[in-house]
Design an enzyme around this catalytic site. Structure first.
Site, PDB file in Angstrom:
ATOM      1  N   CYS A 169      55.271 -15.130 -12.380  1.00  0.00           N
ATOM      2  CA  CYS A 169      55.657 -15.413 -11.083  1.00  0.00           C
ATOM      3  C   CYS A 169      57.276 -15.666 -11.393  1.00  0.00           C
ATOM      4  O   CYS A 169      57.754 -16.142 -12.147  1.00  0.00           O
ATOM      5  CB  CYS A 169      55.141 -16.719 -10.657  1.00  0.00           C
ATOM      6  N   ARG A 178      58.208 -10.200 -13.362  1.00  0.00           N
ATOM      7  CA  ARG A 178      57.537 -11.389 -13.804  1.00  0.00           C
ATOM      8  C   ARG A 178      56.218 -11.331 -13.104  1.00  0.00           C
ATOM      9  O   ARG A 178      55.283 -12.384 -13.300  1.00  0.00           O
ATOM     10  CB  ARG A 178      58.180 -12.646 -13.256  1.00  0.00           C
ATOM     11  N   TRP A 234      52.323 -13.285 -10.249  1.00  0.00           N
ATOM     12  CA  TRP A 234      51.206 -12.842 -11.447  1.00  0.00           C
ATOM     13  C   TRP A 234      50.079 -13.812 -11.286  1.00  0.00           C
ATOM     14  O   TRP A 234      50.034 -15.082 -11.735  1.00  0.00           O
ATOM     15  CB  TRP A 234      51.885 -12.869 -12.653  1.00  0.00           C
ATOM     16  N   ASN A 294      56.244 -21.553  -9.922  1.00  0.00           N
ATOM     17  CA  ASN A 294      55.871 -20.568 -11.190  1.00  0.00           C
ATOM     18  C   ASN A 294      55.362 -21.649 -12.152  1.00  0.00           C
ATOM     19  O   ASN A 294      56.023 -22.477 -12.315  1.00  0.00           O
ATOM     20  CB  ASN A 294      56.989 -19.935 -11.693  1.00  0.00           C
ATOM     21  N   GLY A 295      53.861 -21.133 -12.677  1.00  0.00           N
ATOM     22  CA  GLY A 295      53.493 -22.479 -13.746  1.00  0.00           C
ATOM     23  C   GLY A 295      52.132 -22.481 -13.453  1.00  0.00           C
ATOM     24  O   GLY A 295      51.438 -21.697 -12.709  1.00  0.00           O
ATOM     25  N   GLU A 344      54.181  -1.960 -33.664  1.00  0.00           N
ATOM     26  CA  GLU A 344      55.164  -2.137 -32.350  1.00  0.00           C
ATOM     27  C   GLU A 344      54.872  -0.860 -31.601  1.00  0.00           C
ATOM     28  O   GLU A 344      54.563  -0.639 -30.420  1.00  0.00           O
ATOM     29  CB  GLU A 344      56.596  -2.261 -32.614  1.00  0.00           C
ATOM     30  N   LYS A 392      53.396  -0.589 -27.961  1.00  0.00           N
ATOM     31  CA  LYS A 392      54.040   0.046 -26.738  1.00  0.00           C
ATOM     32  C   LYS A 392      53.117   0.896 -26.012  1.00  0.00           C
ATOM     33  O   LYS A 392      52.939   1.039 -24.699  1.00  0.00           O
ATOM     34  CB  LYS A 392      55.246   0.914 -27.118  1.00  0.00           C
ATOM     35  N   GLU A 452      50.215  -0.926 -23.914  1.00  0.00           N
ATOM     36  CA  GLU A 452      50.509  -1.590 -23.076  1.00  0.00           C
ATOM     37  C   GLU A 452      50.976  -0.893 -21.661  1.00  0.00           C
ATOM     38  O   GLU A 452      50.616  -1.286 -20.646  1.00  0.00           O
ATOM     39  CB  GLU A 452      51.556  -2.910 -23.061  1.00  0.00           C
ATOM     40  N   HIS A 510      39.296   0.724 -45.326  1.00  0.00           N
ATOM     41  CA  HIS A 510      38.506  -0.612 -45.291  1.00  0.00           C
ATOM     42  C   HIS A 510      38.046  -0.934 -44.131  1.00  0.00           C
ATOM     43  O   HIS A 510      37.603  -1.825 -43.698  1.00  0.00           O
ATOM     44  CB  HIS A 510      39.712  -1.684 -45.945  1.00  0.00           C
ATOM     45  N   LYS A 515      56.579  -9.784 -17.557  1.00  0.00           N
ATOM     46  CA  LYS A 515      57.462  -9.771 -18.591  1.00  0.00           C
ATOM     47  C   LYS A 515      57.446 -11.049 -19.352  1.00  0.00           C
ATOM     48  O   LYS A 515      57.485 -11.191 -20.596  1.00  0.00           O
ATOM     49  CB  LYS A 515      58.821  -9.340 -18.200  1.00  0.00           C
TER      50      LYS A 515
HETATM   51  O1  M6R Z   1      60.240 -13.034 -24.034  1.00  0.00           O
HETATM   52  P1  M6R Z   1      59.457 -12.805 -25.446  1.00  0.00           P
HETATM   53  O2  M6R Z   1      60.149 -12.200 -26.438  1.00  0.00           O
HETATM   54  O3  M6R Z   1      59.128 -14.254 -26.089  1.00  0.00           O
HETATM   55  O4  M6R Z   1      57.865 -12.194 -24.867  1.00  0.00           O
HETATM   56  C1  M6R Z   1      57.206 -12.080 -26.011  1.00  0.00           C
HETATM   57  C2  M6R Z   1      56.056 -11.079 -25.643  1.00  0.00           C
HETATM   58  O5  M6R Z   1      55.512 -11.573 -24.369  1.00  0.00           O
HETATM   59  C3  M6R Z   1      56.796  -9.485 -25.265  1.00  0.00           C
HETATM   60  O6  M6R Z   1      57.414  -9.134 -26.453  1.00  0.00           O
HETATM   61  C4  M6R Z   1      55.518  -8.695 -24.979  1.00  0.00           C
HETATM   62  O7  M6R Z   1      54.941  -8.428 -25.946  1.00  0.00           O
HETATM   63  C5  M6R Z   1      56.267  -7.407 -24.433  1.00  0.00           C
HETATM   64  N1  M6R Z   1      55.502  -6.883 -23.195  1.00  0.00           N
HETATM   65  C6  M6R Z   1      56.035  -6.276 -25.442  1.00  0.00           C
HETATM   66  O8  M6R Z   1      56.484  -5.128 -25.042  1.00  0.00           O
END
Ligand code: M6R
Length: 630
Positions: free
Chosen positions: A2, A27, A85, A113-114, A499, A503, A506, A522, A625
């Site tokens: 949010c 957000r 969100w 927000n929260g 990573e 990527k 997501e 394994h 984000k």
């Molecule tokens: O703002 P932050 O680096 O603490 O965020 C951590 C994760 O939420 C963030 O890296 C998330 O995994 C990304 N969407 C990955 O692309």
């Protein structure tokens, strides 16, 4: 999660709020809405009135609705906006913010927000006192509590201070009311909130990004404070009403940094900004002779006996890369823990434990809570963040700022590479402090680190060339019809594999997992068939031959392989259905620095697979984000 924004001052109100929401949409994009105060007139006794526009879905739906208001909202001088969100209650117009309560002069509207943890209890009390709830949200209790205060004749400030006293959980709230149409009141507890300072107008928002087109001067609002804004004034005070004096801070990012600048998505733009992000992050921290200048945090590094990295998602992967670098160069044991686990783990440590929370946003609630847990044993806290003035910068003993500029795409790209750069510097700094390696070895690595912006640039150019495009297209083809995928690497390439898998999952929604290549037999190899592509980071040196053997084992079981390897790597080409090429000039690059370069083809692979599936890479479903709730 949010985003909130508020504006008070001139007639640009709706434009400023919409612009702010556009920059906060990363957000959350379940719904968006505005509450605006309209000036009073003789007919209603000179108190204002409130007007609302809300829509489900992305901000463009709200923009469309505003076009249909036919000038009804012209002349508005104050308002608050929200992009959601969903946490409590599905995305719907009723659940969309702003939430409202009260009538006539006592009408109030609030954006939040929260999470209000005691909302059920507060709701029961309010219902017993005759308030009718219309939404399923936790936020609506704030609106009713505020309206009660304003209805009793309290000012908006007083009513908000009293309301906040009843709330448990995390919140950043901004409110307007009909009785004071030229005022916004805002408060926060654990969720981020900044006040932007203008000339004859003032702003409030979840982050500075929302306001960069209007101001670069900001005030932090701390937990337990109320900010009251009019066009000509900003007053900070404690909940009890004691005035608070605070120096504003200046933000260097320019407004263009949050625009698309001709790219079709923020993610693609941000991938291409990586050389600049690395350059800015390393600048001033590496001398021309290759020695590291970390004077900003030097004091914190002496006598460190153990390092703990706490982070989430991509930042956690940066921590895993750092573990490899710090352990191999500085010979200090490093533990890397997912922040949401660390916070409840009753962690062990002492004053010689260096705790490094890594967070692009500096707002992630689990990472902030992990810092609190580390405080419990007296750990030294060195935060790595990209966001000046963020909550984490205020909780840490020292900060290593990554200078990637604002990142809007939900998928972290340039901030990951900038985190790697800063963490490699930290590894070199610790190695120097502990004298764990000969000076010339450290200087050599420093020189190599200085070359990273140029090496990433070369990699992007190669991948953007005709041959690079053909290679990416071939790799995307391998993913056609896939039902899952595996990413394999060893040593420093293992976190790169994690990573790459994150990527891809997501933004393309394809189940993808990263594994150390040696783990395949394994369990994960059971997944392998022609519909489960294997992305292989072959690596160099000790890792290469072993990784190749593991990849061969998947080929023997029908896997189609996408290899990440140097352009002239004939062995990779022989095994793989597609090869994402890295420049030949990388031969000899120290393996410990290789994640900075090897991540790049995986970001582009994820990007193109998602685009091939027709997906919105900047706003993947269900994500936001900044994860500011648990
Ligand atoms: O703002 P932050 O680096 O603490 O965020 C951590 C994760 O939420 C963030 O890296 C998330 O995994 C990304 N969407 C990955 O692309």
């Amino acid at each position: 999660m949010c985003g909130i924004v508020g504006y008070v001052g001139g007639e640009r109100c709706v434009g400023v709020l919409m612009e702010g929401l556009r920059h906060l949409e990363y957000r959350g994009y379940d719904s968006a809405g505005l509450a605006l105060t309209l000036p009073g007139d003789e007919a209603n006794g000179y108190h204002g009135t409130l007007d609302f526009v809300k829509r489900v879905g992305q901000l463009k739906n709200l923009a469309g609705a505003l076009e249909e208001t036919n000038g009804r909202l012209s002349g508005v001088k104050a308002g608050v906006g929200h992009t959601r969100w969903a946490t409590h209650g599905r995305p719907s117009e009723t659940n969309a913010h702003p939430h409202t309560s009260g009538e006539g002069e006592a009408a109030v509207a609030v954006v939040h927000n929260g999470i209000i943890e005691n909302h059920a209890e507060l709701r029961a009390g309010l219902e017993a006192r005759g308030h009718a709830f219309v939404s399923e949200t936790d936020t609506e209790v704030i609106a009713h509590l505020l309206a009660e205060g304003v209805g009793r004749g309290e000012s908006l400030r007083e009513a908000l201070a009293e309301t906040v006293g009843h709330l448990h959980g995390s919140f950043a709230v901004a409110a307007v009311c009909a009785a004071e149409p030229d005022t916004i009141a805002a408060a926060r507890h654990q969720s981020p909130l900044v006040v932007g300072l203008g000339e004859g107008e003032n702003y409030v928002a979840s982050t500075v990004q929302a306001l960069l087109g209007n101001t670069h001067e900001f005030l932090v609002v701390e937990n337990g404070e109320i900010a009251v804004l009019t066009g000509g004034s900003v007053e900070l005070s404690t909940l009890e009403g004691e005035p608070v004096e605070r120096e504003p801070f200046e933000v260097e990012w320019d407004a263009e940094a949050v625009e698309l600048g001709g790219y079709e998505s923020y993610m693609l733009k941000e991938i291409h900004e990586q050389p600049a992000a690395l350059g800015a992050t390393l600048s001033g921290r590496l001398r021309p002779d290759g020695s590291v200048d970390l004077s900003e945090v030097d004091e914190l590094l002496s006598g460190v006996e153990r390092v703990v990295m706490v982070a989430c998602g991509t930042a956690y992967h940066a921590g895993l890369v750092a573990k490899h670098a710090i352990e191999s160069l500085a010979r200090v044991p490093v533990e890397v823990v997912v922040a949401s686990e660390y916070r409840y783990a009753d962690p062990i440590g002492d004053g010689n434990t260096l705790v490094v929370p890594i967070s692009q946003s500096g707002e992630t609630s689990d990472t902030l809570a992990a810092v609190e847990a580390a405080r419990g044993f007296g750990g030294r806290v060195l935060a790595v963040t990209n966001t000046q003035g963020s909550l984490i910068t205020r909780e840490a003993d020292a900060v290593l700022l990554t200078k990637a500029g604002p990142e809007i795409g939900v998928a972290a790209t340039k901030t990951f590479l900038a985190q790697l750069a800063v963490l490699e510097l930290l590894a070199l700094g610790l190695a120097r402090t502990r004298e764990s390696l000969p000076e010339e070895h450290l200087l050599g690595l420093g020189h190599e680190l200085r070359r990273m912006p140029e090496r990433v640039q070369e990699t992007l150019e190669l991948l953007g060339s005709e041959a690079g495009n053909a290679a990416i297209a071939a790799a995307v083809k391998v993913f056609e019809g896939a039902r899952c995928s595996l990413f394999l690497g060893r040593g420093p390439s293992h976190p790169v594999a994690l990573e790459g898998a994150l990527k891809l999952k997501e933004i393309s929604y394809l189940p993808s997992e990263g594994y150390p290549a040696g783990e395949m037999k394994h369990g994960p190899i059971a997944l392998v068939d022609e519909y489960c592509p294997v992305v292989a980071l072959l690596g160099e040196g000790v890792y290469r031959e072993k990784t190749i053997s593991n990849v061969e084992e998947t080929v023997a079981r029908g896997a189609r392989v996408v290899a990440v390897a140097r352009e002239g790597d004939s062995e990779a080409r022989r095994m793989a259905a597609a090869t994402l090429p890295l420049p030949e000039s990388l031969a000899g690059m120290p393996e410990v620095l290789s994640p900075i370069v090897r991540t790049v083809p995986l970001q582009l692979l994820a990007y193109h697979v998602a685009r091939d599936r027709g997906l919105d890479v900047d706003k993947p479903r269900n994500l936001a984000k900044s994860v500011t709730v648990e």
